[in-house]
Design a protein around this motif. Structure first.
Motif, mmCIF file in Angstrom:
data_model
loop_
_atom_site.group_PDB
_atom_site.id
_atom_site.type_symbol
_atom_site.label_atom_id
_atom_site.label_comp_id
_atom_site.label_asym_id
_atom_site.label_seq_id
_atom_site.Cartn_x
_atom_site.Cartn_y
_atom_site.Cartn_z
ATOM 1 N N GLY A 208 0.733 -1.410 -0.072
ATOM 2 C CA GLY A 208 -0.083 -0.065 -0.096
ATOM 3 C C GLY A 208 0.777 1.339 0.046
ATOM 4 N N LYS A 209 0.100 2.421 -0.390
ATOM 5 C CA LYS A 209 0.739 3.647 -0.333
ATOM 6 C C LYS A 209 0.653 4.401 0.965
ATOM 7 C CE LYS A 209 0.551 8.244 -2.475
ATOM 8 N NZ LYS A 209 -0.126 9.077 -3.647
ATOM 9 N N VAL A 210 1.822 4.748 1.591
ATOM 10 C CA VAL A 210 1.830 5.412 2.873
ATOM 11 C C VAL A 210 1.532 7.026 2.833
ATOM 12 C CG1 VAL A 210 3.254 6.052 4.857
ATOM 13 C CG2 VAL A 210 3.224 3.779 3.985
ATOM 14 N N ILE A 211 0.512 7.334 3.375
ATOM 15 C CA ILE A 211 0.490 8.842 3.460
ATOM 16 C C ILE A 211 0.620 9.414 5.001
ATOM 17 C CG2 ILE A 211 -1.454 10.885 3.286
ATOM 18 C CD1 ILE A 211 -3.003 8.811 1.442
ATOM 19 N N ASP A 212 1.727 10.502 5.051
ATOM 20 C CA ASP A 212 1.681 10.970 6.437
ATOM 21 C C ASP A 212 1.838 12.481 6.388
ATOM 22 O OD1 ASP A 212 4.112 11.719 4.720
ATOM 23 O OD2 ASP A 212 5.801 11.135 6.217
ATOM 24 N N ASP A 213 1.081 12.893 5.283
ATOM 25 C CA ASP A 213 0.943 14.436 5.292
ATOM 26 C C ASP A 213 -0.636 14.594 5.235
ATOM 27 O OD1 ASP A 213 0.054 16.971 3.595
ATOM 28 O OD2 ASP A 213 2.243 17.302 3.914
ATOM 29 N N GLN A 214 -1.003 15.428 6.318
ATOM 30 C CA GLN A 214 -2.633 15.451 6.421
ATOM 31 C C GLN A 214 -3.305 16.178 5.375
ATOM 32 O OE1 GLN A 214 -4.915 14.633 8.855
ATOM 33 N NE2 GLN A 214 -3.298 13.333 9.814
#
Length: 449
Positions: A208-214
Motif C-alpha cells: 500500500g501507499k503510505v500517506i503521512d501528510d494530513q
C-alpha cells in the motif's frame, strides 16, 4: 453469452481490475484461454473486503466466472481461496455444483494473491518473466472485479467500493462507499483515529501507499482500486520503511549487504523459476553499477516487499532499490533484455519457503491488529464525492458533463479517448456537478455520517 457481448457490457460498466492497478477488464477478457481463475486469496494481512464480498456474493461471482469461461473458450475455472476460509469454501462448493469450476484451497502465506503466484498454484505453470497469465493459457480476476462483471451484465456500472478500515481506529470496519468518497469521511465513519499523530496506508501493509501528510490525506478519495485504509501511529516500522530517504537506502545497500542470498531464496518470483536474483542487483549496486546485466534484473521485481519486510537480516530495502532502478529504466526507455526462461529447479524448495502471514505480521509490527476482524457496518452516504477521471491503467477518461448538470447514480460522466486504453466513469451518487477538472465533483442531497 458471446464474447463480444460480454466485452461490450463490461466496457460500458467501467469495470477494471479491482485487486491491482486497474487494468480495463474488457481488454483482459478479449482472449482465448484454458483456465479462468478467481482470486479470493487476499494475501496481505489486515484486509477483509474480499472476504466480505465472497461471503455475501458467492453466487454472483460464480455467475460472472461462467460468463467469462464461455466467452474466452476456457475448459475450466478455479476459485482460489485460503483453506482457512472454510465457510466461504462451502458457499462456493454449493454455487459451483454441476459446473466446470473447482474450489482451490491454498495455504495462508504471502503473497498467495499475487497473480503470478496464484497461476502457479492452480495450474502448476510459471509465467515467463514480464509475461502475463494468458502466456500460459490463463486469465485471473479478483473476486471484487467478478462481482462488478456480474453487475455490469445486469446493467449496473461500477459506482461503489467495499473498503476495509482498520488499525488504530475506534471501530475497525468494512464499509461500502460511493467512489469519490473522501478517505477522511471513511475514517470518520469508523469512529476516527485513536492515535494523536496518525499516518495512513492506502491498501495493504506490504504494497500500500503510505500517506503521512494530513493535507494529502484530506485530498485522497476512494477509487475503483481502493481496498483498505490502515491507520498507524507516526513512526511505525511501516512508516519508517516507506519514508526512508533514497540516498540512505542506496548508501546502506552499497555498504551493508552481506550477500547472504536470503532476498533471493525467499523471493516469490525466484521460487516460481524466474531468473530474478535480488542479491545480484544489490551486489551490482555496491560495485557501482559495473554489471549492467545484473542491474537490469530489477525490472523483474514485483515490488511485493517480501525481501525488505521479511527476508533481509540487515534491514535493507531491495524492493525500494528495485523500484528506483525500474523508474530510471523507464525514464531512459531501457528495456529488459535478459532471460525469459523458467528454471524449474528453483521451485524445488518453494513449499518450504512460503512466508506465513502470521510471521509476516510479527515482522511488520501489526500482529496486535490481526485480532480485530472488522465487521461489515453497511453503506456510508457522503454529501459530496470527487470522482477521479484516472482510476485505471491507460489514458484518463474525458468528462462528458459540465458544471451545473444534474446526474443520477450510474450515469456515464467520463468516456475513454478514441483509440486509447481506458475505462468509462460513472456517477456514484445523484446530484449536481459542481466542479470538472482531473476529477468530477458531485454535490448530493444527503449529509455525511
Amino acid at each position: 453469452m458471446e464474447q463480444q457481448q460480454l466485452l461490450d457490457l463490461v466496457r460500458q460498466g467501467g469495470v477494471v481490475g479491482e485487486g491491482g492497478a486497474g487494468f480495463p477488464a474488457h481488454v483482459k477478457y478479449d482472449a482465448q484461454v484454458d483456465t479462468v481463475i478467481a482470486n479470493g486469496c487476499e494475501c496481505e494481512p489486515l484486509l477483509y473486503s474480499d472476504q466480505h464480498i465472497m461471503a455475501n456474493h458467492a453466487a454472483e461471482i460464480v455467475s460472472a466466472m461462467k460468463a467469462i469461461i464461455k466467452a474466452t473458450g476456457a475448459s475450466r475455472g478455479a476459485i482460489g481461496i485460503k483453506a482457512k476460509y472454510s465457510q466461504i469454501g462451502q458457499l462456493f462448493e454449493a454455487a459451483t455444483q454441476d459446473s466446470n469450476i473447482d474450489v482451490f484451497r491454498m495455504d495462508n502465506f504471502y503473497p498467495a494473491g499475487d497473480e503470478q503466484i496464484l497461476v502457479h498454484e492452480v495450474t502448476g505453470q510459471s509465467i515467463p518473466p514480464l509475461g502475463l497469465p494468458k502466456d500460459v493459457g490463463a486469465v485471473v480476476a479478483n473476486v471484487a472485479t467478478l462481482l462488478a462483471v456480474n453487475n455490469a451484465i445486469n446493467g449496473q456500472p461500477v459506482t461503489h467500493k467495499i473498503v476495509t478500515v482498520t488499525g488504530s481506529v475506534a471501530k475497525p470496519s468494512v464499509i461500502r462507499v460511493p467512489i469519490g468518497t473522501s478517505v477522511r469521511a471513511c475514517v470518520a465513519a469508523c469512529g476516527n483515529e485513536t492515535v494523536d499523530d496518525p499516518v495512513y496506508v492506502m491498501g495493504g501493509p506490504m504494497m500500500g501507499k503510505v500517506i503521512d501528510d494530513q493535507q494529502v490525506f484530506d485530498e485522497t478519495v476512494i477509487s475503483k482500486t481502493s481496498g483498505a485504509i490502515i491507520v498507524l501511529p507516526r513512526g511505525h516500522v511501516i512508516h519508517q520503511a516507506a519514508t526512508l530517504p533514497e540516498a540512505i537506502i542506496q548508501k546502506r545497500a552499497a555498504t551493508s549487504c552481506i550477500q547472504c542470498r536470503a532476498c533471493t531464496e525467499l523471493c516469490p518470483r525466484y521460487l516460481i523459476g524466474q531468473e530474478f536474483k535480488p542479491h545480484e542487483v544489490m551486489r551490482a549496486l555496491g560495485a557501482g553499477g559495473s554489471k549492467p546485466e545484473s542491474i537490469k534484473q530489477a525490472q523483474l521485481c514485483s515490488e511485493c516487499g517480501a525481501c525488505e519486510a521479511f527476508s533481509c537480516p540487515m534491514g535493507l530495502s531491495p524492493r525500494r532499490i528495485n523500484g528506483l532502478l525500474k523508474q530510471k529504466f523507464r525514464e531512459h526507455r531501457i528495456q529488459y533484455d535478459g532471460s525469459r526462461e523458467i528454471v524449474a529447479e528453483q521451485s524445488q524448495f518453494r513449499d518450504f519457503r512460503k512466508i506465513p502471514t502470521s510471521r509476516l505480521a510479527m515482522k511488520l509490527g501489526i500482529h496486535h491488529y490481526m485480532a480485530l476482524h472488522p465487521e461489515f457496518v453497511g453503506d456510508i452516504s457522503p454529501a459530496t464525492v470527487s470522482i477521479p477521471l484516472q482510476q485505471h491503467i491507460g489514458a484518463p477518461s474525458i468528462a462528458t458533463v459540465q458544471v451545473g448538470d444534474e446526474v443520477n447514480e450510474g450515469d456515464c460522466i467520463g468516456v475513454t479517448p478514441e483509440g486509447a486504453l481506458g475505462a468509462m466513469i460513472h456517477a456514484s451518487m445523484s446530484g449536481k456537478i459542481t466542479a470538472v477538472g482531473t476529477s468530477i465533483t458531485i454535490q448530493g442531497a444527503r449529509r455525511e455520517h
